[in-house]
Write an enzyme that holds these catalytic residues in place. Sequence first.
Site, short mmCIF file in Angstrom:
data_model
loop_
_atom_site.label_atom_id
_atom_site.label_comp_id
_atom_site.label_asym_id
_atom_site.label_seq_id
_atom_site.Cartn_x
_atom_site.Cartn_y
_atom_site.Cartn_z
N ALA A 125 0.86 -1.11 -0.03
CA ALA A 125 0.06 -0.02 -0.16
C ALA A 125 0.81 1.25 0.00
O ALA A 125 1.95 1.44 0.73
CB ALA A 125 -0.95 0.11 1.11
N ASN A 181 -7.79 -5.21 -10.74
CA ASN A 181 -6.76 -3.88 -10.18
C ASN A 181 -5.61 -4.15 -11.54
O ASN A 181 -4.45 -4.52 -11.17
CB ASN A 181 -6.24 -4.34 -8.84
CG ASN A 181 -5.44 -3.28 -8.35
OD1 ASN A 181 -4.94 -2.27 -9.16
ND2 ASN A 181 -4.97 -3.35 -6.92
N TYR A 209 3.24 -5.29 -11.32
CA TYR A 209 3.93 -6.87 -11.05
C TYR A 209 4.43 -7.52 -12.07
O TYR A 209 5.44 -7.83 -12.21
CB TYR A 209 2.72 -7.65 -10.19
CG TYR A 209 2.26 -6.88 -8.83
CD1 TYR A 209 2.92 -6.29 -7.96
CD2 TYR A 209 0.75 -7.10 -8.73
CE1 TYR A 209 2.49 -6.06 -6.85
CE2 TYR A 209 0.33 -6.72 -7.53
CZ TYR A 209 1.18 -5.97 -6.73
OH TYR A 209 0.70 -5.55 -5.44
N GLU A 243 -1.29 -12.47 -4.29
CA GLU A 243 -2.77 -12.37 -5.03
C GLU A 243 -3.16 -10.88 -5.11
O GLU A 243 -2.92 -9.99 -4.55
CB GLU A 243 -3.92 -12.87 -4.06
CG GLU A 243 -3.80 -14.37 -3.98
CD GLU A 243 -3.05 -14.85 -2.57
OE1 GLU A 243 -2.73 -15.85 -2.45
OE2 GLU A 243 -2.47 -14.01 -1.85
#
Length: 144
Positions: free
Chosen positions: A69, A107, A114, A102
């Site tokens: 985050a 998203n 990633y 995960e």
Amino acid sequence: MGLQHIEGVWEVEKLCFTTPWSKESFEKEVTDNNFAFYLVVLDPQKEDKVVAYVGSWLILDECHITNVAVHPEYKRLGIACGLLKILQDTVKLRGILRITLEVRKSNDPAKDLYKKLGFYEEGIRKGYYSDNNEDAIIMWLNLS
């Protein structure tokens, strides 16, 4: 991450997720979970305010990322990318060979990040997210 960072991590968590972890969950990660490995990013200009964090569990030769985050005021500055690169380098030195996580199927910005870092999609967890029953994409990164 230490106990002194819990309040700041929890603030970021609440701003970023629809179903945030509790402050007590983060406290237990630091005090009771021998597998937990967390990194935080601080803003030294603002009394070491927590601006981002990554949480993971190191189990045998794998790292399972539990949370990533970035405070909304600090997004789009490359912080998440840099933090994940530091995580990769650090856990590799600890003998970790693979990293998994995960991510919500919807998203796309996170999935793109990633993939940029070398993660690849390896499966789906149906109905993984309890807030809306959304599927999760399982992603892996080989460090060896």
